[in-house]
Design an enzyme around this catalytic site. Structure first.
Site, PDB file in Angstrom:
ATOM      1  N   HIS A   1       0.510  -1.783   0.566  1.00 40.80           N
ATOM      2  CA  HIS A   1       0.197   0.008  -0.042  1.00 40.80           C
ATOM      3  C   HIS A   1       0.767   1.519  -0.006  1.00 40.80           C
ATOM      4  O   HIS A   1       1.026   2.104  -0.896  1.00 40.80           O
ATOM      5  CB  HIS A   1      -0.828   0.389   0.760  1.00 40.80           C
ATOM      6  CG  HIS A   1      -1.722   1.002   1.398  1.00 40.80           C
ATOM      7  ND1 HIS A   1      -1.299   1.992   1.670  1.00 40.80           N
ATOM      8  CD2 HIS A   1      -3.277   1.411   0.714  1.00 40.80           C
ATOM      9  CE1 HIS A   1      -2.637   3.465   1.617  1.00 40.80           C
ATOM     10  NE2 HIS A   1      -3.287   3.079   0.929  1.00 40.80           N
TER      11      HIS A   1
ATOM     12  N   ARG B   1       3.909   3.537   4.623  1.00 41.81           N
ATOM     13  CA  ARG B   1       3.352   3.941   5.766  1.00 41.81           C
ATOM     14  C   ARG B   1       2.539   2.828   6.341  1.00 41.81           C
ATOM     15  O   ARG B   1       2.852   2.545   7.514  1.00 41.81           O
ATOM     16  CB  ARG B   1       2.038   5.152   5.754  1.00 41.81           C
ATOM     17  CG  ARG B   1       2.622   6.590   5.784  1.00 41.81           C
ATOM     18  CD  ARG B   1       1.585   7.345   5.773  1.00 41.81           C
ATOM     19  NE  ARG B   1       1.301   6.959   4.395  1.00 41.81           N
ATOM     20  CZ  ARG B   1      -0.053   6.825   3.929  1.00 41.81           C
ATOM     21  NH1 ARG B   1      -1.041   6.533   4.548  1.00 41.81           N
ATOM     22  NH2 ARG B   1      -0.383   7.748   2.256  1.00 41.81           N
TER      23      ARG B   1
ATOM     24  N   GLU C   1       3.227  10.055  -2.541  1.00 46.73           N
ATOM     25  CA  GLU C   1       1.971  11.165  -2.913  1.00 46.73           C
ATOM     26  C   GLU C   1       2.347  12.156  -2.350  1.00 46.73           C
ATOM     27  O   GLU C   1       1.511  13.606  -2.732  1.00 46.73           O
ATOM     28  CB  GLU C   1       1.086  10.300  -2.851  1.00 46.73           C
ATOM     29  CG  GLU C   1      -0.314  11.080  -3.792  1.00 46.73           C
ATOM     30  CD  GLU C   1      -1.705  10.174  -2.844  1.00 46.73           C
ATOM     31  OE1 GLU C   1      -1.420   8.945  -2.710  1.00 46.73           O
ATOM     32  OE2 GLU C   1      -2.618  10.900  -3.862  1.00 46.73           O
TER      33      GLU C   1
ATOM     34  N   HIS D   1       1.758   7.266  -8.474  1.00 48.36           N
ATOM     35  CA  HIS D   1       2.017   9.350  -8.250  1.00 48.36           C
ATOM     36  C   HIS D   1       3.282   9.326  -7.897  1.00 48.36           C
ATOM     37  O   HIS D   1       3.902   9.940  -8.776  1.00 48.36           O
ATOM     38  CB  HIS D   1       1.868   9.077  -6.874  1.00 48.36           C
ATOM     39  CG  HIS D   1       0.439   8.792  -5.803  1.00 48.36           C
ATOM     40  ND1 HIS D   1      -0.338   9.514  -7.481  1.00 48.36           N
ATOM     41  CD2 HIS D   1      -0.001   8.221  -5.436  1.00 48.36           C
ATOM     42  CE1 HIS D   1      -2.101   8.865  -6.628  1.00 48.36           C
ATOM     43  NE2 HIS D   1      -1.717   7.905  -6.115  1.00 48.36           N
TER      44      HIS D   1
ATOM     45  N   ASP E   1      -7.452   6.947 -10.569  1.00 45.70           N
ATOM     46  CA  ASP E   1      -6.792   6.497  -9.247  1.00 45.70           C
ATOM     47  C   ASP E   1      -7.967   6.827  -8.441  1.00 45.70           C
ATOM     48  O   ASP E   1      -9.413   5.703  -8.360  1.00 45.70           O
ATOM     49  CB  ASP E   1      -5.496   7.911  -8.879  1.00 45.70           C
ATOM     50  CG  ASP E   1      -5.825   7.247  -7.216  1.00 45.70           C
ATOM     51  OD1 ASP E   1      -6.099   6.493  -6.744  1.00 45.70           O
ATOM     52  OD2 ASP E   1      -4.648   8.395  -6.566  1.00 45.70           O
TER      53      ASP E   1
HETATM   54 ZN   LIG Z   1      -3.972   4.832  -5.130  1.00 42.98          ZN
END
Ligand SMILES: [Zn+2]
Length: 376
Positions: free
Chosen positions: A165, A168, A193, A227, A278
């Site tokens: 993901h 983080r 991002e 991103h 997205d």
């Molecule tokens: Zn995304």
């Protein structure tokens, strides 16, 4: 009528389609995320199927023939797996199939709420709706995804890929497990991002997100950096040297006030551009492709960094390839008030100009979205 290459939409969170035109006045990425979590909390396999089928139908009408679905809504509302632990992923695959869009289901590992608050503390545990995202650890995630991949092996309209993901959400010591679990499948990761993610990553690890992922062995020619907005020169060199893909999602990046990524520097370093819708605030690959060049113009004061040919390649063949698919049949674009007189459709057309039967797609979208919000 003109034929053009079919589009690949390399980064989608299909359920975000239900947020379109509803989350206004939210003042940052993080307040937007709170709204998205409220929606994520109410979805079950049936609701997700209806919403995804209608949204993938919208993508099909926009000329998209492959979608990379970055999927992390794995388990029941309390984090309890469904009877089939892949029920949500199966709902997405069935929805894409009905809509006639090939799907790379990028099954996403999401284990933590964020970095620990110091270099010596552990990652923060998932909380609230995030419990739906977590398999507990990377090995359990891999076991579940292996089962899904086995079920869909040999199907020519489905690819099972992997995703981290973000730095983080996957602790440093578990990143290599995800990076190496499926060595022949696409690997996607959200990276840099938001400046806040970079700041937290530096504070917790002393590394940028790209460098931390590099330490884990994540950068290969099958990897997509999604991103890639706020990068250092070293980060850009790392992605270029690896021949990684960089998936820009310019309409979403504008909507969420992310910033403008270094698309030209990445290309010159050797990274390969792909495009994604997205958050599905807009599903229009003409708009995504144009925005790469337009954002570059706004940031640099110079026109023409990206040619139409390069952007067709990013929106088409490179994108399909990054998801594990061949480019496929071309799509047809009709003449309209927008395209009349234009030599190059990339600069003129919109998703509305793609030829297709719009049927009851608008009605199905509205019904599916109403059904979701009525549960919140
Ligand atoms: Zn995304």
């Amino acid at each position: 009528m003109t034929t053009v290459p079919a589009f690949a939409n390399c980064h989608s969170h299909v359920f975000h389609r239900a947020l379109r035109g509803r989350v206004t006045g939210a003042d940052s990425f993080w307040t937007w995320r709170d709204q998205m979590y409220a929606l994520a909390a109410v979805l079950d396999p049936d609701l997700l199927f209806d919403l995804a089928r209608a949204t993938y139908a919208e993508m099909h009408l926009a000329g998209i023939r492959s979608v990379g679905e970055f999927h992390y809504l794995h388990h029941g509302p309390d984090g309890q797996p469904y009877d089939d632990p892949n029920a949500m992923g199966e709902a997405l695959i069935a929805a894409a199939r009905e809509a006639g869009v090939r799907i790379a289901l990028l099954d996403t590992c999401y284990l933590a709420a964020g970095f620990g608050l110091s270099t010596s503390s552990r990652s923060r545990e998932v909380e609230g709706v995030q419990r739906r995202f977590s398999d507990g650890d990377a090995d359990s995630w891999a076991t579940r995804v292996e089962d899904l991949a086995r079920k869909h092996a040999g199907e020519d309209d489905v690819v099972i890929g992997a995703a981290i993901h973000s730095v983080r959400a996957v602790p440093r010591d578990q990143l290599p497990t995800v990076a190496f679990a499926f060595p022949f499948a696409p690997l996607h990761v959200h990276v840099s991002e938001q400046p806040a993610e970079n700041d937290e990553c530096l504070a917790a690890t002393g590394l940028t997100p790209v460098a931390l992922l590099g330490e884990a062995g994540a950068w290969t020619p099958r990897t997509t950096a999604v991103h890639a907005t706020h990068l250092t020169p070293d980060d850009i060199a790392t992605l270029g040297d690896a021949r990684a893909y960089a998936c820009f999602c310019p309409t979403t990046e504008a909507e969420l006030a992310d910033g403008i990524g270094p698309s030209v520097a990445l290309r010159e370093a050797g990274a390969r551009l792909t495009l994604g819708s997205d958050s599905n605030t807009v599903i229009d690959m003409f708009a995504e492709a144009r925005a790469v060049e337009m954002h570059q113009r706004l940031a640099s004061g110079v026109r023409g960094a990206w040619t139409a040919e390069q952007l067709w390649q990013a929106a088409g063949a490179t994108g399909h390839g990054s998801l594990g698919f061949a480019a496929g049949d071309p799509i047809e674009v009709g003449e309209s008030v927008r395209t009349a007189g234009a030599d190059e459709l990339l600069w003129a057309a919109s998703a509305e100009d793609v030829v297709g039967d719009r049927g009851d797609v608008a009605h199905r979208l509205a019904a599916a979205i109403d059904a979701c919000w009525s549960r919140t």
